[in-house]
Design a protein around this motif. Structure first.
Motif, PDB file in Angstrom:
ATOM      1  N   VAL A   8       0.758  -1.288   0.165  1.00 30.70           N
ATOM      2  CA  VAL A   8       0.065   0.115   0.153  1.00 30.70           C
ATOM      3  C   VAL A   8       0.915   1.244   0.173  1.00 30.70           C
ATOM      4  O   VAL A   8       1.456   1.566   1.004  1.00 30.70           O
ATOM      5  N   ASP A   9       0.775   1.876  -1.274  1.00 30.41           N
ATOM      6  CA  ASP A   9       1.778   3.361  -1.163  1.00 30.41           C
ATOM      7  C   ASP A   9       0.611   4.120  -1.806  1.00 30.41           C
ATOM      8  O   ASP A   9      -0.420   3.791  -1.938  1.00 30.41           O
ATOM      9  N   ARG A  10       1.110   5.483  -2.223  1.00 30.62           N
ATOM     10  CA  ARG A  10       0.443   6.493  -2.503  1.00 30.62           C
ATOM     11  C   ARG A  10      -0.236   6.227  -3.909  1.00 30.62           C
ATOM     12  O   ARG A  10      -1.373   6.426  -4.193  1.00 30.62           O
ATOM     13  N   ARG A  11       0.301   5.486  -4.704  1.00 27.82           N
ATOM     14  CA  ARG A  11      -0.074   5.085  -6.007  1.00 27.82           C
ATOM     15  C   ARG A  11      -1.226   4.081  -5.910  1.00 27.82           C
ATOM     16  O   ARG A  11      -2.427   4.098  -6.463  1.00 27.82           O
ATOM     17  N   VAL A  12      -1.012   3.329  -5.158  1.00 32.14           N
ATOM     18  CA  VAL A  12      -2.232   2.010  -5.038  1.00 32.14           C
ATOM     19  C   VAL A  12      -3.387   2.597  -4.329  1.00 32.14           C
ATOM     20  O   VAL A  12      -4.413   2.436  -4.505  1.00 32.14           O
ATOM     21  N   ALA A  13      -3.200   3.742  -3.233  1.00 33.71           N
ATOM     22  CA  ALA A  13      -4.024   4.212  -2.656  1.00 33.71           C
ATOM     23  C   ALA A  13      -4.983   5.110  -3.635  1.00 33.71           C
ATOM     24  O   ALA A  13      -6.309   5.299  -3.664  1.00 33.71           O
ATOM     25  N   GLY A  14      -4.289   5.802  -4.470  1.00 28.42           N
ATOM     26  CA  GLY A  14      -5.002   7.017  -5.447  1.00 28.42           C
ATOM     27  C   GLY A  14      -5.834   5.815  -6.374  1.00 28.42           C
ATOM     28  O   GLY A  14      -7.019   6.215  -6.528  1.00 28.42           O
ATOM     29  N   MET A  15      -5.314   4.777  -6.946  1.00 29.51           N
ATOM     30  CA  MET A  15      -6.171   3.957  -7.756  1.00 29.51           C
ATOM     31  C   MET A  15      -7.203   3.184  -6.958  1.00 29.51           C
ATOM     32  O   MET A  15      -8.242   3.080  -7.613  1.00 29.51           O
ATOM     33  N   ALA A  16      -7.171   3.067  -5.951  1.00 32.26           N
ATOM     34  CA  ALA A  16      -8.223   2.442  -4.930  1.00 32.26           C
ATOM     35  C   ALA A  16      -9.351   3.346  -4.973  1.00 32.26           C
ATOM     36  O   ALA A  16     -10.610   2.822  -4.966  1.00 32.26           O
ATOM     37  N   MET A  17      -8.942   4.726  -4.813  1.00 30.32           N
ATOM     38  CA  MET A  17     -10.068   5.566  -4.532  1.00 30.32           C
ATOM     39  C   MET A  17     -10.847   5.661  -5.959  1.00 30.32           C
ATOM     40  O   MET A  17     -12.153   5.995  -6.208  1.00 30.32           O
ATOM     41  N   VAL A  18      -9.993   5.583  -7.145  1.00 26.16           N
ATOM     42  CA  VAL A  18     -10.654   5.700  -8.361  1.00 26.16           C
ATOM     43  C   VAL A  18     -11.600   4.529  -8.713  1.00 26.16           C
ATOM     44  O   VAL A  18     -12.631   4.307  -9.243  1.00 26.16           O
ATOM     45  N   LEU A  19     -11.354   3.387  -8.035  1.00 24.65           N
ATOM     46  CA  LEU A  19     -11.968   2.276  -8.156  1.00 24.65           C
ATOM     47  C   LEU A  19     -13.434   1.930  -7.462  1.00 24.65           C
ATOM     48  O   LEU A  19     -13.844   0.991  -7.191  1.00 24.65           O
TER      49      LEU A  19
END
Length: 255
Positions: A24-35
């Motif tokens: 879990v990093d910022r890229r994963v977190a941002g993508m999770a919010m988009v999903l």
């Protein structure tokens, strides 16, 4: 990375059990919010199913709508309602940012938070009852489930670049400012298209879906801008409040 983002979104935003993400990093977190809208599909399906069962069992539309809201709350462990309550308590407690954030962090609900929770549940129930009572009831039940899913797009606004965190710990460090503004804009354009298309299929004029999407965006914008002014930025609680208000705006707009 995509699988980690999906697991993070589904495991955080619903009660569905999934394996934890490997990273879990910022890229994963941002993508999770988009999903997030896709991760909410189980919640939307639950609302639709309750609506259909309520009709087949000849229940009152109000009883059915309240059961659907109950299923939604169980499906996300009251996660967003808790955020709504804490956010409203913080806004009502003090004009001092640190004092407000301390109140929000206690986890208890004051009078303002309880009143906001009751009002939001009441409006969501009324909006779903209006949908479940339509002549084209089964299409409207599906539209209610779609409303639940697209309301989660509120999270991309909370996490858009330029929306700073109120704290440098917790969700603030990981999730905020992880979604490019262009992606946030595209997400809400898709919300508008989906609401207009599914709404038209369910018997509404196409412009009602557009109006509803704009209304939800305004509601999210108001709570986010208010949080930035009062708290210095957004918190995880503000995320939950934004989702709940987006759903209220969508259901009210469709009712």
């Amino acid at each position: 990375m995509l699988l980690d983002a999906w697991r993070l979104a589904l495991g955080t935003l619903t009660a569905v059990r999934v394996p934890p993400p490997e990273q879990v990093d910022r890229r994963v977190a941002g993508m999770a919010m988009v999903l997030a809208p896709l991760a909410a599909v189980p919640l939307g399906a639950a609302v639709t199913l309750v609506g259909l069962l309520g009709h087949w069992l000849d229940l009152s539309v109000w009883v059915t709508a309240l059961l659907a809201v109950g299923a939604l709350v169980l499906g996300n462990r009251a996660f967003h309602l808790d955020g709504l309550s804490d956010t409203v308590d913080g806004l009502a407690s003090s004009f001092d940012a640190e004092r407000s954030l301390a109140v929000m962090k206690t986890g208890t609900s004051g009078p303002a938070g309880v009143a906001a929770t009751v009002l939001v549940i009441g409006l969501q129930t009324a909006g779903l009852a209006a949908l479940f009572g339509r002549a084209d009831w089964w299409q409207a039940a599906i539209l209610g489930g779609v409303a639940v899913c697209v309301s989660r797009a509120a999270l991309v606004i909370c996490c858009a670049r330029g929306v700073r965190p109120a704290r440098e710990d917790g969700l603030g460090r990981t999730f905020t400012q992880t979604v490019p503004r262009s992606v946030a804009a595209i997400s809400w354009l898709l919300v508008t298209v989906v609401l207009a298309a599914v709404g038209a299929w369910a018997g509404f004029p196409w412009w009602r879906g557009v109006f509803t999407a704009v209304l939800a965006l305004v509601a999210v914008g108001v709570i986010v801008s208010r949080a930035v002014r009062r708290f210095g930025g957004v918190t995880g609680d503000v995320f939950g409040a934004a989702v709940e208000l987006a759903l209220v705006a969508i259901l009210v707009g469709l009712s």
